[in-house]
Write a protein that holds these residues in place. Structure first.
Motif, short mmCIF file in Angstrom:
data_model
loop_
_atom_site.label_atom_id
_atom_site.label_comp_id
_atom_site.label_asym_id
_atom_site.label_seq_id
_atom_site.Cartn_x
_atom_site.Cartn_y
_atom_site.Cartn_z
N SER A 125 65.77 -6.25 5.37
CA SER A 125 66.11 -5.58 7.22
C SER A 125 64.92 -6.10 7.53
N GLU A 126 65.37 -6.12 9.07
CA GLU A 126 63.85 -6.08 9.65
C GLU A 126 63.45 -4.54 9.45
N ASP A 127 62.48 -4.59 10.10
CA ASP A 127 61.95 -2.76 9.49
C ASP A 127 61.98 -2.54 11.55
N SER A 128 62.45 -2.20 12.53
CA SER A 128 62.32 -1.38 13.42
C SER A 128 63.59 -0.56 12.92
N GLN B 259 65.92 0.18 9.81
CA GLN B 259 65.48 0.88 8.75
C GLN B 259 66.61 2.17 8.83
N THR C 255 70.01 0.76 7.12
CA THR C 255 69.56 0.22 5.67
C THR C 255 69.81 1.06 4.62
N GLU D 279 64.02 -5.13 0.69
CA GLU D 279 63.27 -5.56 1.43
C GLU D 279 62.70 -5.57 2.93
N TYR D 280 61.17 -4.63 3.07
CA TYR D 280 61.75 -4.95 4.77
C TYR D 280 60.27 -6.32 5.37
N TYR D 281 60.95 -6.40 6.29
CA TYR D 281 60.00 -7.61 6.97
C TYR D 281 59.96 -7.59 8.46
N THR D 282 58.78 -7.55 8.72
CA THR D 282 59.00 -7.46 10.43
C THR D 282 59.36 -9.36 11.24
#
Length: 426
Positions: A185-188, A192, A195, A214-217
């Motif tokens: 997931s993207e981390d906004s 979050q 997820t 896993e999270y990412y920008t």
């Protein structure tokens, strides 16, 4: 004769407010006007979607006035404000309450705007009625005048796991607790919330095996290291919440790394739910799922009679306005939320805060009763129930997103389960 006419009209209004029985044509000559405030970002970065949502509100407003008796027997009218950013959203909400004298403010659609707007509305002691923003915090602040008709981010996670457990598992020949699931997931706050809700329900309710998280920008320009980790984890299902270009980046790099997964599940109109994903890949986009409002293939006849009537009327009105048979998600969320507000006002017969709240809490409509096939059952926080706000899993098939689940509501069926090698997804 006059008494008989009033009795018939009264029965019609009560039936409509409760969401049961027939939906009657509006009686001629609505008695006065009822004004509400509508906040949308019609300028700035969110303007395109804001205008689409506003158009959906206007289409439903006109339909309510022309065919369904207005609200509380009055003509529904809007006073609008431009919520270009959180600061302006708050000041516009204040203006609508103090200078325009509205007792209800609805929208802003965006999770970046709804918090500020609803807090300003609460300070002015007016009702805030949200139909889209999915930030879970909106209804968790103890504000008794804030309501949301759409599910929140945790609801998206709830529905994704519902789909995985009750549809994908058996299609893959496994029990839910035999599935290996990876989360990316993207981390906004949106990514979050979706997820973490999915992770919790998958583990606690269905015993799914989590093999990666896993999270990412979302502005990253390289997801290769994450893809290699996922490849080593060898999941059956990838639960991926993407923002925009990151979905396109992931799909392209996953193919470059020959990362095969049996299914990809997303939620919302971003990422895989964005038409730009299909445009970027054409038939190479075949296979991923995105949880959205109903798309092509919807069987309206599966709705309850009252839901069928308003859904058909709304779709006809949208087509007359836009020329399209395919409704945009913004139209559906706006129109569906405004319709539920009408039901609440007709039931309450007032916007008095306490009496309105009592009416909202007493609404108990099963799935299929309203626009989009929604039902209604609000909890004490002002949030409509996940299980009542029927959402639909759409799948990319040959360049289009089509409804594939729940199967009873669609003529289409999910394909490419499992996805299989890349060159076989045609």
């Amino acid at each position: 004769m006059r008494q008989v006419k009033w009795l018939v009209a009264g029965i019609g209004v009560v039936a409509m407010a409760l969401g049961v029985g027939v939906l009657v044509q509006a009686q001629p000559g609505l008695s006065g006007e009822y004004k509400i405030g509508v906040l949308e970002p019609v300028t700035g970065n969110l303007a395109a979607e804001g205008k689409r949502h506003l158009e959906g509100m206007e289409i439903m407003r006109d339909l309510i006035n022309e065919r369904f008796g207005g609200v509380m027997g009055k003509k529904l009218v809007f006073v609008t404000g431009d919520a270009v950013d959180p600061t302006v959203a708050a000041s516009e909400a204040t203006r609508l309450a103090t200078r325009e004298g509205v007792n209800i403010i609805t929208r802003t659609f965006s999770s970046t705007l709804c918090g500020a707007a609803s807090e300003a509305a609460s300070r002015q002691n007016v009702i805030y009625w949200e139909t889209s923003c999915v930030d879970p915090r909106l209804t968790r602040r103890g504000l008794k005048n804030v309501y949301r008709t759409e599910i929140d981010g945790t609801g998206f996670g709830w529905y994704n796991i519902e789909f995985i457990a009750k549809h994908l598992a058996h299609r893959l020949g496994k029990k839910p607790n035999e599935l290996k699931i990876a989360y990316l997931s993207e981390d906004s706050s949106y990514g979050q919330s979706v997820t973490e809700s999915a992770r919790q329900r998958a583990k606690q309710e269905f015993g799914m095996q989590e093999v990666a998280a896993e999270y990412y920008t979302f502005t990253t320009n390289d997801l290769t290291p994450v893809i290699l980790k996922l490849k080593n984890a060898n999941p059956d299902i990838l639960h991926h919440i993407a923002r925009d270009q990151d979905a396109i980046l992931f799909w392209r790099q996953a193919r470059e790394q020959n990362f095969d997964v049996k299914a990809v599940v997303h939620a919302g109109a971003t990422g895989y739910g964005n038409p730009g994903f299909g445009k970027a890949f054409g038939n190479d986009a075949n296979g991923p799922f995105a949880l959205l409002e109903p798309g092509p293939g919807l069987i309206i006849e599966k709705f309850r009679p009252e839901g069928q009537r308003v859904e058909r009327a709304f779709r006809e009105a949208v087509k007359a306005k836009t020329g399209s048979d395919v409704l945009a998600g913004g139209h559906q969320l706006a129109g569906g939320g405004l319709w539920v507000l009408k039901l609440a006002l007709d039931a309450a017969k007032t916007d008095d805060l306490d009496r309105f709240r009592a009416a909202v809490m007493s609404l108990d409509l099963p799935v299929g009763s309203a626009v989009n096939g929604w039902g209604v059952k609000f909890d004490e926080t002002g949030q409509n129930s996940n299980a009542r706000v029927q959402h639909y899993m759409l799948q990319w098939q040959n360049g289009s997103l089509v409804t594939v689940w729940p199967e009873e509501f669609t003529t289409n069926r999910a394909k490419w389960i499992p996805l299989g090698p890349w060159d076989q997804r045609k």
